[in-house]
Design a protein around this motif. Sequence first.
Motif, short mmCIF file in Angstrom:
data_model
loop_
_atom_site.label_atom_id
_atom_site.label_comp_id
_atom_site.label_asym_id
_atom_site.label_seq_id
_atom_site.Cartn_x
_atom_site.Cartn_y
_atom_site.Cartn_z
N ASP A 1 54.03 41.72 34.54
CA ASP A 1 55.08 41.56 35.54
C ASP A 1 55.20 42.85 36.36
N ILE A 2 54.23 43.08 37.24
CA ILE A 2 54.27 44.26 38.10
C ILE A 2 53.98 43.84 39.54
N GLN A 3 54.35 44.70 40.46
CA GLN A 3 54.13 44.43 41.88
C GLN A 3 52.66 44.64 42.23
N VAL B 1 34.56 48.81 39.67
CA VAL B 1 35.01 49.68 40.75
C VAL B 1 35.13 48.83 42.00
N GLY B 2 36.19 49.02 42.76
CA GLY B 2 36.41 48.22 43.96
C GLY B 2 37.88 47.87 44.08
N CYS B 3 38.19 46.91 44.93
CA CYS B 3 39.59 46.52 45.11
C CYS B 3 40.22 46.06 43.80
N SER B 4 39.42 45.45 42.95
CA SER B 4 39.94 44.93 41.68
C SER B 4 39.86 45.94 40.55
N ALA B 5 39.69 47.22 40.88
CA ALA B 5 39.56 48.25 39.84
C ALA B 5 40.81 48.34 38.98
N MET B 6 41.96 47.93 39.55
CA MET B 6 43.21 47.97 38.79
C MET B 6 43.58 46.61 38.23
N ALA B 7 42.61 45.69 38.16
CA ALA B 7 42.90 44.36 37.63
C ALA B 7 43.40 44.43 36.19
N ASP B 8 43.00 45.49 35.48
CA ASP B 8 43.46 45.60 34.10
C ASP B 8 44.97 45.86 34.01
#
Length: 250
Positions: free
Chosen positions: A14-16, A51-58
């Motif tokens: 549950d984060i922005q 690495v990329g836009c989804s690098a913070m998918a975790d």
Amino acid sequence: MSEKIFSRPQSLTDIQTHYCPGCHHGIIHRLVAEVIDELGLQEKTIAVVPVGCSAMADEYFNMDSQQAAHGRAPAVATGIKRVHPDRVVFTYQGDGDIAAIGCAEIVHAALRGEKITTIFVNNAIYGMTGGQMAPTTLAGQKTATSPDGRQSSSVGMPMGLSEMLATLDGAKYIARVAVDSPKNMATAKNSIKEAFQVQLRQEGFAMVEVLSTCPTNWGKTPIEAVQWLRDNMMPQFPLGIYKNAGGEKQ
């Protein structure tokens, strides 16, 4: 009392979001999370993010995860799955990550029939690094490194990764979907679920390619970007199942 009929999947935190307005990553995250919840896999799933836009998918997937070097997610996922064969392992990769620097990784993971699932987000451009031309950039498409449009005579035509991987025996399920409409979202979710079920049945490699927008680097509004995807990307990258779990092309 009113009944709650829609809520955040347990497999999402549950984060922005940090994604740009109109980007389809958020929709794709939710579909993956819904599938994991419905299959009861949250506690045994490991996500491998690139690495990329989804690098913070975790930060969004509420489960164990591992960061991989650029393009190396299939290799990392292979190692994790072989050490922990009882776990469900998936990679989440963009087109620059999977089709450029990581092309050999994904080809050989599919060739070997590694029992992992890959979610491939194709927006026909490098997103995070500034909008450069990617292997999936369309002929004539203008990017930061192709200001006059992609010239197929010198750099070739866009890569059809799903078509290519479908030719490999180790690949058991390959599909291309989109999330531009409720109908296509439902189809995408079904394909994502089947890709995870292929892994659960220990049949081999499975990948779902999801056509996505990149309004920021395309220089379009979110609404314009969806229409551009329909008018340009879908003809170049036709939706459908390219190989089913039984190994037959459709």
